[in-house]
Motif scaffolding. Structure first.
Motif, PDB file in Angstrom:
ATOM      1  N   SER A 176       0.866  -1.179   0.000  1.00 15.70           N
ATOM      2  CA  SER A 176       0.000   0.000   0.000  1.00 15.70           C
ATOM      3  C   SER A 176       0.902   1.229   0.000  1.00 15.70           C
ATOM      4  O   SER A 176       2.085   1.137   0.378  1.00 15.70           O
ATOM      5  CB  SER A 176      -0.909   0.014   1.234  1.00 15.70           C
ATOM      6  OG  SER A 176      -1.767  -1.102   1.256  1.00 15.70           O
ATOM      7  N   TYR A 212      -4.270   2.530   6.686  1.00 17.65           N
ATOM      8  CA  TYR A 212      -5.455   2.716   5.833  1.00 17.65           C
ATOM      9  C   TYR A 212      -6.022   4.120   6.031  1.00 17.65           C
ATOM     10  O   TYR A 212      -6.284   4.839   5.049  1.00 17.65           O
ATOM     11  CB  TYR A 212      -6.506   1.661   6.195  1.00 17.65           C
ATOM     12  CG  TYR A 212      -7.712   1.635   5.272  1.00 17.65           C
ATOM     13  CD1 TYR A 212      -8.700   2.618   5.345  1.00 17.65           C
ATOM     14  CD2 TYR A 212      -7.860   0.615   4.332  1.00 17.65           C
ATOM     15  CE1 TYR A 212      -9.804   2.592   4.509  1.00 17.65           C
ATOM     16  CE2 TYR A 212      -8.959   0.590   3.482  1.00 17.65           C
ATOM     17  CZ  TYR A 212      -9.928   1.570   3.576  1.00 17.65           C
ATOM     18  OH  TYR A 212     -11.016   1.542   2.738  1.00 17.65           O
ATOM     19  N   TYR A 216      -6.218   7.188   3.412  1.00 15.41           N
ATOM     20  CA  TYR A 216      -7.547   7.677   3.042  1.00 15.41           C
ATOM     21  C   TYR A 216      -7.650   9.192   3.197  1.00 15.41           C
ATOM     22  O   TYR A 216      -8.206   9.878   2.336  1.00 15.41           O
ATOM     23  CB  TYR A 216      -8.615   6.990   3.887  1.00 15.41           C
ATOM     24  CG  TYR A 216     -10.030   7.312   3.457  1.00 15.41           C
ATOM     25  CD1 TYR A 216     -10.668   6.537   2.498  1.00 15.41           C
ATOM     26  CD2 TYR A 216     -10.704   8.398   4.002  1.00 15.41           C
ATOM     27  CE1 TYR A 216     -11.954   6.845   2.085  1.00 15.41           C
ATOM     28  CE2 TYR A 216     -11.992   8.718   3.591  1.00 15.41           C
ATOM     29  CZ  TYR A 216     -12.613   7.923   2.631  1.00 15.41           C
ATOM     30  OH  TYR A 216     -13.893   8.236   2.224  1.00 15.41           O
ATOM     31  N   SER A 219      -3.574  10.837   1.237  1.00 18.03           N
ATOM     32  CA  SER A 219      -2.960  10.512  -0.050  1.00 18.03           C
ATOM     33  C   SER A 219      -3.592  11.313  -1.183  1.00 18.03           C
ATOM     34  O   SER A 219      -4.785  11.614  -1.171  1.00 18.03           O
ATOM     35  CB  SER A 219      -3.095   9.014  -0.340  1.00 18.03           C
ATOM     36  OG  SER A 219      -2.455   8.685  -1.556  1.00 18.03           O
ATOM     37  N   ASP A 221      -3.499  10.128  -4.224  1.00 16.66           N
ATOM     38  CA  ASP A 221      -3.715   9.101  -5.242  1.00 16.66           C
ATOM     39  C   ASP A 221      -5.126   8.545  -5.098  1.00 16.66           C
ATOM     40  O   ASP A 221      -5.660   8.454  -3.989  1.00 16.66           O
ATOM     41  CB  ASP A 221      -2.684   7.980  -5.060  1.00 16.66           C
ATOM     42  CG  ASP A 221      -2.842   6.869  -6.072  1.00 16.66           C
ATOM     43  OD1 ASP A 221      -2.571   7.123  -7.252  1.00 16.66           O
ATOM     44  OD2 ASP A 221      -3.232   5.761  -5.677  1.00 16.66           O
ATOM     45  N   LYS A 222      -5.750   8.138  -6.215  1.00 17.75           N
ATOM     46  CA  LYS A 222      -7.116   7.607  -6.161  1.00 17.75           C
ATOM     47  C   LYS A 222      -7.202   6.320  -5.351  1.00 17.75           C
ATOM     48  O   LYS A 222      -8.291   5.949  -4.885  1.00 17.75           O
ATOM     49  CB  LYS A 222      -7.658   7.371  -7.561  1.00 17.75           C
ATOM     50  CG  LYS A 222      -6.911   6.313  -8.361  1.00 17.75           C
ATOM     51  CD  LYS A 222      -7.485   6.185  -9.765  1.00 17.75           C
ATOM     52  CE  LYS A 222      -6.730   5.131 -10.568  1.00 17.75           C
ATOM     53  NZ  LYS A 222      -7.280   4.986 -11.934  1.00 17.75           N
ATOM     54  N   ARG A 223      -6.055   5.657  -5.145  1.00 17.66           N
ATOM     55  CA  ARG A 223      -6.064   4.438  -4.341  1.00 17.66           C
ATOM     56  C   ARG A 223      -6.335   4.745  -2.869  1.00 17.66           C
ATOM     57  O   ARG A 223      -6.482   3.829  -2.066  1.00 17.66           O
ATOM     58  CB  ARG A 223      -4.725   3.710  -4.468  1.00 17.66           C
ATOM     59  CG  ARG A 223      -4.301   3.371  -5.890  1.00 17.66           C
ATOM     60  CD  ARG A 223      -5.279   2.469  -6.575  1.00 17.66           C
ATOM     61  NE  ARG A 223      -5.428   1.198  -5.904  1.00 17.66           N
ATOM     62  CZ  ARG A 223      -6.281   0.253  -6.280  1.00 17.66           C
ATOM     63  NH1 ARG A 223      -7.091   0.477  -7.309  1.00 17.66           N
ATOM     64  NH2 ARG A 223      -6.363  -0.875  -5.625  1.00 17.66           N
ATOM     65  N   ARG A 224      -6.382   6.005  -2.509  1.00 11.29           N
ATOM     66  CA  ARG A 224      -6.659   6.360  -1.117  1.00 11.29           C
ATOM     67  C   ARG A 224      -8.015   5.829  -0.670  1.00 11.29           C
ATOM     68  O   ARG A 224      -8.224   5.551   0.514  1.00 11.29           O
ATOM     69  CB  ARG A 224      -6.608   7.883  -0.927  1.00 11.29           C
ATOM     70  CG  ARG A 224      -7.756   8.668  -1.556  1.00 11.29           C
ATOM     71  CD  ARG A 224      -7.487  10.163  -1.398  1.00 11.29           C
ATOM     72  NE  ARG A 224      -8.600  10.983  -1.887  1.00 11.29           N
ATOM     73  CZ  ARG A 224      -9.633  11.372  -1.140  1.00 11.29           C
ATOM     74  NH1 ARG A 224      -9.692  11.014   0.129  1.00 11.29           N
ATOM     75  NH2 ARG A 224     -10.595  12.105  -1.651  1.00 11.29           N
ATOM     76  N   VAL A 226      -9.176   3.033  -1.057  1.00  8.66           N
ATOM     77  CA  VAL A 226      -9.021   1.657  -0.560  1.00  8.66           C
ATOM     78  C   VAL A 226      -7.807   1.585   0.355  1.00  8.66           C
ATOM     79  O   VAL A 226      -7.123   0.560   0.430  1.00  8.66           O
ATOM     80  CB  VAL A 226      -8.911   0.635  -1.716  1.00  8.66           C
ATOM     81  CG1 VAL A 226     -10.232   0.482  -2.423  1.00  8.66           C
ATOM     82  CG2 VAL A 226      -7.805   1.025  -2.695  1.00  8.66           C
ATOM     83  N   GLY A 228      -4.989   3.066   0.099  1.00  6.53           N
ATOM     84  CA  GLY A 228      -3.698   3.059  -0.587  1.00  6.53           C
ATOM     85  C   GLY A 228      -3.279   1.701  -1.119  1.00  6.53           C
ATOM     86  O   GLY A 228      -2.154   1.534  -1.610  1.00  6.53           O
ATOM     87  N   ASP A 229      -4.171   0.705  -1.044  1.00  7.60           N
ATOM     88  CA  ASP A 229      -3.845  -0.665  -1.458  1.00  7.60           C
ATOM     89  C   ASP A 229      -3.518  -0.728  -2.950  1.00  7.60           C
ATOM     90  O   ASP A 229      -4.334  -0.353  -3.791  1.00  7.60           O
ATOM     91  CB  ASP A 229      -5.023  -1.583  -1.136  1.00  7.60           C
ATOM     92  CG  ASP A 229      -4.716  -3.044  -1.416  1.00  7.60           C
ATOM     93  OD1 ASP A 229      -3.538  -3.364  -1.688  1.00  7.60           O
ATOM     94  OD2 ASP A 229      -5.645  -3.864  -1.364  1.00  7.60           O
ATOM     95  N   LEU A 230      -2.335  -1.211  -3.267  1.00  8.94           N
ATOM     96  CA  LEU A 230      -1.897  -1.344  -4.662  1.00  8.94           C
ATOM     97  C   LEU A 230      -2.111  -2.745  -5.212  1.00  8.94           C
ATOM     98  O   LEU A 230      -1.797  -3.019  -6.374  1.00  8.94           O
ATOM     99  CB  LEU A 230      -0.410  -0.979  -4.783  1.00  8.94           C
ATOM    100  CG  LEU A 230      -0.054   0.473  -4.450  1.00  8.94           C
ATOM    101  CD1 LEU A 230       1.448   0.624  -4.359  1.00  8.94           C
ATOM    102  CD2 LEU A 230      -0.630   1.421  -5.487  1.00  8.94           C
TER     103      LEU A 230
END
Length: 322
Positions: A176, A212, A216, A219, A221-224, A226, A228-230
């Motif tokens: 993440s 997490y 949320y 971040s 990044d749009k992964r925030r 979730v 930051g889970d990559l």
């Protein structure tokens, strides 16, 4: 197709029907065997693909439009070959399948009679024929391929043994991250401020704050959404600086801020799976599917050549459509 593209197609389709309701008879632009292809059918075929070519405000050049027109005409010609074959082999489509395929075009109409009243009997009949031929061509393909595709266990095993190097999986990671985005035009002072913020977040994560939540709420990044889970990624799949940092980490470890062209990343490595040779039982289904697809493609190419020889194409009509 997305919801907005479906709406766009519906709008384009509506105006297409209105235009052809005025001119009920659509000219024939090509003929394959006994199957005629009308300009109306080509317009339907093009309108079906146009939402995938442009957005609501997109524009298509005249050259690109000519390419799209020719591509869709070629598709209709290939379909017509299969329709001829289906007729010769007495293949038909069940009425229930046709009715199901017509449902998208019935939106806004409470009945077939209401639609016919709005667009005209000739337009409705032409639309239904276009839908029917598409289904008939699909059914013809299924009938032709039935019993012809056969991949043995021995073939699958032989392919695995001959191509083992293709089934070597590189090292994989689960991680993440929190991204602090840095504008390429940012000055040195702005970069230092963002770097300090990234260092603060890394320290908070190491101190035990929930990663997490940190991702949320912080971040860029749009992964925030979730945390930051990559997910899972393998060597060679990320930018070099990010990968270099991950390779040096142990599961559970949180990195110092890592600088890439995107900004500063705080990485939490979750798991590592070392590179290894994939076993036959892991790859068997995929290999079988791939070999069956190759057989299918080869059979369809042979069939297409046979159909072109059997059913004449009136090239004059095709040239007129360009």
């Amino acid at each position: 197709m997305s919801f907005h593209l479906k709406i766009l197609f519906s709008i384009l389709f509506f105006f297409l029907l209105i235009s052809y309701a005025v001119a009920a008879q659509s000219p024939v632009i090509a003929q394959v065997g006994e199957v005629e292809i009308s300009d109306f059918e080509l317009s339907l075929q093009m309108q079906r693909s146009m939402p995938m070519q442009v957005g609501f405000h997109g524009k298509v050049s005249s050259d690109r439009m000519a390419e799209i027109r020719q591509k869709n005409l070629d598709e209709l010609i290939e379909r017509a070959y299969r329709v001829n074959w289906a007729r010769d082999h007495e293949i038909a489509v069940e009425t229930a399948r046709i009715e199901e395929a017509m449902k998208p075009f019935m939106r806004g109409y409470s009945s077939v009679d209401e639609m016919k009243s709005a667009v005209g009997d000739d337009v409705y009949a032409s639309l239904r024929a276009w839908v029917y031929r598409g289904l008939l061509a699909q059914q013809a393909e299924q009938a032709y391929l039935q019993g012809r595709i056969d991949v043995s266990d021995r073939q699958v095993e032989a392919y695995y043994e001959e191509n083992k190097e293709r089934f070597f999986r590189p090292r994989q990671f689960q991680a993440s991250h929190i991204l602090i985005k840095v504008d390429p035009a940012a000055n040195e002072q702005e970069r230092e401020q963002l770097h300090a913020r990234a260092q603060e977040l890394a320290a908070r994560a190491r101190a035990g704050e929930d990663f997490y939540d940190l991702a949320y709420f912080n971040s860029d990044d749009k992964r925030r959404f979730v945390g930051g889970d990559l997910g899972t990624f393998h060597e060679g799949q990320t930018v070099k600086a990010f990968e270099d940092a991950v390779i040096k980490m142990q599961p559970g470890e949180i990195s110092d801020p890592v600088r890439t062209r995107f900004g500063y990343h705080i990485i939490m490595l979750t798991a590592v799976e070392e590179a290894r040779q994939m076993r036959f039982d892991e790859m068997e289904d995929k290999i079988r599917t791939d070999l069956e697809q190759k057989q299918r493609d080869a059979l369809l190419e042979t069939w297409a050549n046979e159909l072109r020889e059997k059913y004449p194409l009136k090239k004059e009509s095709v040239e007129a459509a360009r």
